[in-house]
Enzyme design. Sequence first.
Site, PDB file in Angstrom:
ATOM      1  N   HIS A 184      19.902   2.513   4.176  1.00 27.06           N
ATOM      2  CA  HIS A 184      19.466   1.256   4.491  1.00 27.06           C
ATOM      3  C   HIS A 184      19.067   1.504   5.956  1.00 27.06           C
ATOM      4  O   HIS A 184      19.412   2.413   6.780  1.00 27.06           O
ATOM      5  CB  HIS A 184      20.638   0.338   4.643  1.00 27.06           C
ATOM      6  N   PRO A 185      17.998   0.628   6.423  1.00 28.98           N
ATOM      7  CA  PRO A 185      17.277   0.977   7.735  1.00 28.98           C
ATOM      8  C   PRO A 185      18.432   0.940   9.036  1.00 28.98           C
ATOM      9  O   PRO A 185      17.937   1.324  10.053  1.00 28.98           O
ATOM     10  CB  PRO A 185      16.247  -0.168   7.809  1.00 28.98           C
ATOM     11  N   ARG A 186      19.263  -0.038   8.855  1.00 33.60           N
ATOM     12  CA  ARG A 186      20.290   0.043   9.674  1.00 33.60           C
ATOM     13  C   ARG A 186      21.502   1.404   9.722  1.00 33.60           C
ATOM     14  O   ARG A 186      21.962   1.431  10.887  1.00 33.60           O
ATOM     15  CB  ARG A 186      21.280  -1.079   9.410  1.00 33.60           C
ATOM     16  N   LYS A 187      20.834   2.210   8.829  1.00 32.96           N
ATOM     17  CA  LYS A 187      21.731   3.338   9.250  1.00 32.96           C
ATOM     18  C   LYS A 187      20.887   4.569   9.834  1.00 32.96           C
ATOM     19  O   LYS A 187      19.983   4.391  10.142  1.00 32.96           O
ATOM     20  CB  LYS A 187      22.065   4.178   7.882  1.00 32.96           C
ATOM     21  N   VAL A 188      21.497   5.617  10.031  1.00 26.61           N
ATOM     22  CA  VAL A 188      20.693   6.704  10.982  1.00 26.61           C
ATOM     23  C   VAL A 188      19.507   7.332  10.355  1.00 26.61           C
ATOM     24  O   VAL A 188      18.515   7.542  11.042  1.00 26.61           O
ATOM     25  CB  VAL A 188      21.553   7.912  11.639  1.00 26.61           C
TER      26      VAL A 188
END
Length: 393
Positions: A184-188
Amino acid sequence: MSQIPVAKPVLDEQEVEAVRRVILSGWVTQGPEVAAFEEEFADFVGAKHACAVSNCTTALHLALKAVGVEAGDEVITVSHTFIATANAIRYCGAVPVFVDIEKDGYNIDPDLIEAAITPRTKAIICVHQLGMPCDLRRVVTIAARHSIPVIEDAACATGSEILWKGRWEKIGKPHGDIACFSFHPRKVVTTGDGGMLTTANPEYDRKFRLWRQHGMSVTDAVRHGSKQVIFESYPELGYNYRMTDMQAAVGREQLKRLPAIIARRREIASRYAEELRGAAAAALPIEPSWARSNWQSYCLRLSQDLDQREVMQELLDLGVSTRRGIMNIHLEDAYSEPGSHRVATGLRQSVLAQLHSIILPLFAQMTENDLTAVARAVQDCVSASKLAIGQVG
Ligand SMILES: *Cc1c(COP(=O)(O)O)cnc(C)c1O
């Protein structure tokens, strides 16, 4: 004044070009790019098998099914995590059993696991929260004593490392039985949405591959490439949890960037530690000597005298976005029904962590200016003078 965001994915022309190539190839669903991404990811984390799926929530669902979690079973995990960890348990008809987190961190307290085990316990999901490895060695030892499989929710922990028998190893080898990752875009690193399961067990890997594409005996790609007519069969109930080749192509580019992204994130975290050492009313995150975080999130613990919402608003007014600490699942309406979960221990540390922690901006493209601006704003808002006299610390 421009606002400094909490997170920002590193995406550029290379990712655009990768998707372009896949689209023009005419094969866009799970195919050769997914296979290549799996191989490269397995290589990166040092895993025998890696199976790509649509996201980490579906990865957790398949992991639980693979170790045999069924309706009425119990799975031990934390409440202090993203809701998907426990939702996946409920997809199996099983009951999440919540234990508290450690006092000085955001991960499961291994001391509390054993008392939560019952004859119905079929798995433990430990979370590497915020990218910080949990105390896997102790979790795995306790689980082994009771023959309970360990699933690592490594959604946030792509590229994090743990000292294992004297050697630094990537999270996801895995050190438990199965590890589940999120893109997901919130991960690295990101594929828009996406997930990965890693394991050393070939039978688990075979099941993941069957279940992720409707329980179908042959893949689309195999049928498409065959010179012989193939009739597929459906030996058991499956799901559509596939990753597309467009996503996998992005993932392959992200994987190339990952070492540099992590090096930069670790650099920013240590700069924060230097700059914020003097913030009397905030405790900095602790990295144990046996862990190397990818710093998916940098979480600051405010003194209990400070109002979390006020501090966050003041920071926002100064141009710094923050998020509050990780949620607690047991406090959500979706978990209010009796039978939706069981609380095995007090959850005091979990509740305190949610109430008193804030997540600071941390992303690879941050400049030195951004960094000092954040540090200065935090120093301003979290200074000792904002506390009642005699309650500093
Ligand atoms: C993000 C996250 C998930 C869910 O990942 P998705 O890929 O969005 O399904 C699960 N667990 C934790 C701890 C997470 O942070």
